[in-house]
Design an enzyme around this catalytic site. Structure first.
Site, PDB file in Angstrom:
ATOM      1  N   GLY A  19      29.062  44.225  49.399  1.00  0.00           N
ATOM      2  CA  GLY A  19      30.289  43.691  50.185  1.00  0.00           C
ATOM      3  C   GLY A  19      31.552  44.549  49.157  1.00  0.00           C
ATOM      4  O   GLY A  19      31.393  44.892  48.109  1.00  0.00           O
TER       5      GLY A  19
ATOM      6  N   GLU B 245      22.482  48.306  59.417  1.00  0.00           N
ATOM      7  CA  GLU B 245      23.420  49.616  60.022  1.00  0.00           C
ATOM      8  C   GLU B 245      22.546  49.875  61.458  1.00  0.00           C
ATOM      9  O   GLU B 245      21.347  49.453  61.816  1.00  0.00           O
ATOM     10  CB  GLU B 245      22.834  50.764  59.295  1.00  0.00           C
ATOM     11  CG  GLU B 245      23.111  50.445  57.822  1.00  0.00           C
ATOM     12  CD  GLU B 245      24.601  51.224  57.351  1.00  0.00           C
ATOM     13  OE1 GLU B 245      24.886  52.265  58.004  1.00  0.00           O
ATOM     14  OE2 GLU B 245      25.077  50.846  56.144  1.00  0.00           O
TER      15      GLU B 245
ATOM     16  N   THR C  29      31.220  58.001  47.164  1.00  0.00           N
ATOM     17  CA  THR C  29      30.893  58.607  48.564  1.00  0.00           C
ATOM     18  C   THR C  29      29.831  58.041  48.954  1.00  0.00           C
ATOM     19  O   THR C  29      29.029  57.388  48.247  1.00  0.00           O
ATOM     20  CB  THR C  29      30.915  60.159  48.422  1.00  0.00           C
ATOM     21  OG1 THR C  29      29.737  60.332  47.567  1.00  0.00           O
ATOM     22  CG2 THR C  29      32.042  60.793  47.914  1.00  0.00           C
TER      23      THR C  29
ATOM     24  N   LYS D 119      17.301  50.841  43.995  1.00  0.00           N
ATOM     25  CA  LYS D 119      17.918  49.985  42.951  1.00  0.00           C
ATOM     26  C   LYS D 119      16.726  49.798  41.877  1.00  0.00           C
ATOM     27  O   LYS D 119      17.089  49.666  41.036  1.00  0.00           O
ATOM     28  CB  LYS D 119      18.058  48.730  43.630  1.00  0.00           C
ATOM     29  CG  LYS D 119      19.234  48.866  44.461  1.00  0.00           C
ATOM     30  CD  LYS D 119      19.496  47.670  45.467  1.00  0.00           C
ATOM     31  CE  LYS D 119      20.826  47.874  46.293  1.00  0.00           C
ATOM     32  NZ  LYS D 119      20.937  46.841  47.403  1.00  0.00           N
TER      33      LYS D 119
ATOM     34  N   LYS E 204      24.206  54.952  44.951  1.00  0.00           N
ATOM     35  CA  LYS E 204      22.755  55.038  44.628  1.00  0.00           C
ATOM     36  C   LYS E 204      21.958  56.390  44.430  1.00  0.00           C
ATOM     37  O   LYS E 204      21.016  56.250  44.234  1.00  0.00           O
ATOM     38  CB  LYS E 204      22.101  53.947  45.545  1.00  0.00           C
ATOM     39  CG  LYS E 204      22.686  52.467  45.322  1.00  0.00           C
ATOM     40  CD  LYS E 204      22.181  51.692  46.474  1.00  0.00           C
ATOM     41  CE  LYS E 204      23.351  51.586  47.473  1.00  0.00           C
ATOM     42  NZ  LYS E 204      22.934  50.720  48.682  1.00  0.00           N
TER      43      LYS E 204
ATOM     44  N   GLY F 168      26.872  42.783  61.367  1.00  0.00           N
ATOM     45  CA  GLY F 168      27.426  43.528  60.448  1.00  0.00           C
ATOM     46  C   GLY F 168      26.464  43.669  59.166  1.00  0.00           C
ATOM     47  O   GLY F 168      26.867  44.386  58.173  1.00  0.00           O
TER      48      GLY F 168
HETATM   49  N1  LIG Z   1      29.598  48.574  50.627  1.00  0.00           N
HETATM   50  C1  LIG Z   1      28.984  48.285  50.014  1.00  0.00           C
HETATM   51  O1  LIG Z   1      28.942  46.737  50.131  1.00  0.00           O
HETATM   52  C2  LIG Z   1      28.310  48.734  48.764  1.00  0.00           C
HETATM   53  C3  LIG Z   1      27.675  47.878  47.941  1.00  0.00           C
HETATM   54  C4  LIG Z   1      27.149  48.529  46.705  1.00  0.00           C
HETATM   55  C5  LIG Z   1      27.200  50.082  46.636  1.00  0.00           C
HETATM   56  N2  LIG Z   1      27.685  51.030  47.640  1.00  0.00           N
HETATM   57  C6  LIG Z   1      27.701  52.255  47.673  1.00  0.00           C
HETATM   58  O2  LIG Z   1      29.068  52.629  47.502  1.00  0.00           O
HETATM   59  C7  LIG Z   1      29.244  53.814  47.888  1.00  0.00           C
HETATM   60  C8  LIG Z   1      30.568  53.983  49.037  1.00  0.00           C
HETATM   61  O3  LIG Z   1      30.329  52.925  49.875  1.00  0.00           O
HETATM   62  P1  LIG Z   1      31.217  52.762  51.103  1.00  0.00           P
HETATM   63  O4  LIG Z   1      30.651  51.295  51.839  1.00  0.00           O
HETATM   64  O5  LIG Z   1      32.697  52.512  50.603  1.00  0.00           O
HETATM   65  O6  LIG Z   1      30.952  53.913  51.969  1.00  0.00           O
HETATM   66  P2  LIG Z   1      32.272  54.412  53.142  1.00  0.00           P
HETATM   67  O7  LIG Z   1      32.857  53.297  53.657  1.00  0.00           O
HETATM   68  O8  LIG Z   1      31.118  55.294  54.026  1.00  0.00           O
HETATM   69  O9  LIG Z   1      33.094  55.436  52.449  1.00  0.00           O
HETATM   70  C9  LIG Z   1      32.517  56.817  52.000  1.00  0.00           C
HETATM   71  C10 LIG Z   1      33.943  57.416  51.490  1.00  0.00           C
HETATM   72  O10 LIG Z   1      33.497  58.629  50.967  1.00  0.00           O
HETATM   73  C11 LIG Z   1      34.235  59.745  51.481  1.00  0.00           C
HETATM   74  N3  LIG Z   1      33.457  61.298  51.429  1.00  0.00           N
HETATM   75  C12 LIG Z   1      32.445  61.250  52.202  1.00  0.00           C
HETATM   76  N4  LIG Z   1      31.981  62.776  51.799  1.00  0.00           N
HETATM   77  C13 LIG Z   1      33.089  63.021  50.953  1.00  0.00           C
HETATM   78  C14 LIG Z   1      33.392  64.369  50.476  1.00  0.00           C
HETATM   79  N5  LIG Z   1      32.478  65.508  50.457  1.00  0.00           N
HETATM   80  N6  LIG Z   1      34.604  64.398  49.413  1.00  0.00           N
HETATM   81  C15 LIG Z   1      35.320  63.415  49.391  1.00  0.00           C
HETATM   82  N7  LIG Z   1      35.088  62.435  49.812  1.00  0.00           N
HETATM   83  C16 LIG Z   1      34.127  62.035  50.695  1.00  0.00           C
HETATM   84  C17 LIG Z   1      34.504  59.310  52.785  1.00  0.00           C
HETATM   85  O11 LIG Z   1      35.756  60.090  53.482  1.00  0.00           O
HETATM   86  P3  LIG Z   1      36.476  59.539  54.785  1.00  0.00           P
HETATM   87  O12 LIG Z   1      37.315  58.424  54.625  1.00  0.00           O
HETATM   88  O13 LIG Z   1      37.548  60.818  55.025  1.00  0.00           O
HETATM   89  O14 LIG Z   1      35.431  59.671  55.875  1.00  0.00           O
HETATM   90  C18 LIG Z   1      34.925  57.749  52.803  1.00  0.00           C
HETATM   91  O15 LIG Z   1      36.140  57.653  52.538  1.00  0.00           O
HETATM   92  C19 LIG Z   1      28.032  54.157  48.891  1.00  0.00           C
HETATM   93  O16 LIG Z   1      27.346  55.149  48.009  1.00  0.00           O
HETATM   94  C20 LIG Z   1      27.512  52.989  48.916  1.00  0.00           C
HETATM   95  O17 LIG Z   1      25.809  53.196  48.983  1.00  0.00           O
HETATM   96  C21 LIG Z   1      28.311  50.142  48.737  1.00  0.00           C
END
Ligand SMILES: NC(=O)c1ccc[n+]([C@@H]2O[C@H](COP(=O)([O-])OP(=O)(O)OC[C@H]3O[C@@H](n4cnc5c(N)ncnc54)[C@H](OP(=O)(O)O)[C@@H]3O)[C@@H](O)[C@H]2O)c1
Length: 336
Positions: free
Chosen positions: A314, A208, A96, A223, A125, A205
């Site tokens: 990514g 944010e 999440t 981190k 994190k 992109g």
């Molecule tokens: N993206 C990256 O490159 C990256 C790299 C390293 C670490 N991270 C970390 O990995 C995590 C996920 O990143 P992401 O990019 O995948 O984020 P994201 O695209 O915003 O996805 C978050 C997901 O969590 C779901 N969610 C939110 N609140 C919830 C709840 N209460 N119960 C159940 N599901 C819930 C959302 O649901 P909905 O689909 O219904 O909105 C969505 O599917 C984050 O903590 C981020 O910091 C990301």
């Protein structure tokens, strides 16, 4: 291995598509054939005790916005906490959104899973707010908490650090945030002032709409806390880090440093203290990576400096870190 996935965004979906795409490879190479028995997003869940059809789940998510819209296996409004408590599974994969103010919802999900003796793999994190306590809870319940994707995504920084255990890590420093590194690189190479470079990063992109987590150094600090706890066995949280970001960096400073043979980088370091601030890094230092790349240098008592660098973010890269952690849990023999 039975898996509950909480979060089906960029990382969650990338993880599922890697499981689908490389299914035969994982079975052939590692005898690894996990069953995803539940997936939860904001609006509900989808459940199947014999293992979900992942291509069907990805299609439902894409077409209907929530996995709970599946007519056969969907469970609208079922919460992640209910699923974690009630569904029989071995591992929770928690992906999440990160929230460094409250830690929620991840903190509650992770604690609930550990208390229910489920292993946890997360890329969230938010764990930096209470990592020592979470690791203790995992140990108390005889399960593992793995989080290699929180630092460096696909780049196995934490795993490398563990392999250095025969030597002593004296200190470490890292360029841990791709967004700020992109901005600083653009300032130097394209002679852009900060505001212009930030706008370009947003357009591509890499940043944010609200870039404060990145440009104010908080993401780097989070981190650093994870690295300090897991690699250097320091019991620290975010409050222990002195943090400054890159908003005040002027184009003149960047160009002046460049002419002297240095690049300005946002560096997180763990020495006596934990500090995030801009540093002038010599251009021939392996830490001096460009664009969205990340790098971490460990300084060892005997072996000297060892640096790892690569893409620090990514969806697919981060998804692969989850699989890496799951394989480690499996190799350790499901129960820790
Ligand atoms: N993206 C990256 O490159 C990256 C790299 C390293 C670490 N991270 C970390 O990995 C995590 C996920 O990143 P992401 O990019 O995948 O984020 P994201 O695209 O915003 O996805 C978050 C997901 O969590 C779901 N969610 C939110 N609140 C919830 C709840 N209460 N119960 C159940 N599901 C819930 C959302 O649901 P909905 O689909 O219904 O909105 C969505 O599917 C984050 O903590 C981020 O910091 C990301």
């Amino acid at each position: 291995m039975r898996i509950i996935l909480v979060g089906c965004g960029v990382v969650g979906r990338s993880f599922l598509s890697l499981l689908l795409k490389n299914k035969d490879y994982f079975v052939h190479s590692y005898g690894f054939n996990p069953r995803v028995v539940a997936i939860v997003d904001r609006d509900g869940a989808i459940l199947h005790s014999r293992g979900l059809d992942l291509s069907r789940v990805l299609k439902v998510k894409e077409e209907r916005r929530t996995v709970s819209a599946d007519p056969e296996y969907g469970r609208p409004n079922l919460s992640a906490l209910e699923v974690i408590r009630d569904v029989e599974a071995d591992v929770l994969v928690e992906v999440t959104p990160t929230n460094v103010k409250t830690g929620e919802p991840a903190m509650s999900h992770i604690k609930e899973a550990l208390k229910n003796k489920k292993h946890v793999v997360t890329t969230n994190k938010s764990i930096a707010l209470a990592l020592p306590a979470l690791l203790e809870l995992a140990a108390y319940n005889g399960v593992q908490l793995k989080f290699s994707g929180t630092v460096g995504a696909g780049m196995p920084v934490l795993d490398l650090a563990r392999r250095l255990s025969g030597d002593r890590i004296i200190s470490m420093r890292g360029v841990l945030n791709g967004t700020t590194n992109y901005i600083l690189t653009a300032m130097e190479e394209k002679r852009m002032p900060f505001d212009e470079a930030l706008k370009e990063a947003q357009k591509l992109g890499f940043a944010e709409a609200d870039p404060s987590m990145d440009v104010d150094g908080i993401d780097t600090a989070v981190k650093l806390v994870i690295l300090a706890n897991s690699v250097m066995k320091r019991s620290v949280t975010l409050e222990d880090v002195s943090i400054s970001g890159i908003r005040g960096v002027r184009l003149e400073d960047v160009m002046e440093a460049s002419e002297k043979g240095f690049s300005i980088k946002l560096v997180g370091s763990v020495n006596k203290e934990l500090v995030v601030k801009v540093n002038e890094v010599p251009k021939d230092d392996p830490l001096c990576v460009k664009g969205v790349l990340n790098a971490v240098t460990f300084s060892l008592e005997v072996a000297g400096d060892i640096t790892i660098s690569g893409k620090g973010a990514g969806g697919l890269e981060t998804g692969s870190s989850i699989i890496r952690d799951l394989l480690e849990i499996r190799q350790a023999g499901l129960r820790a």
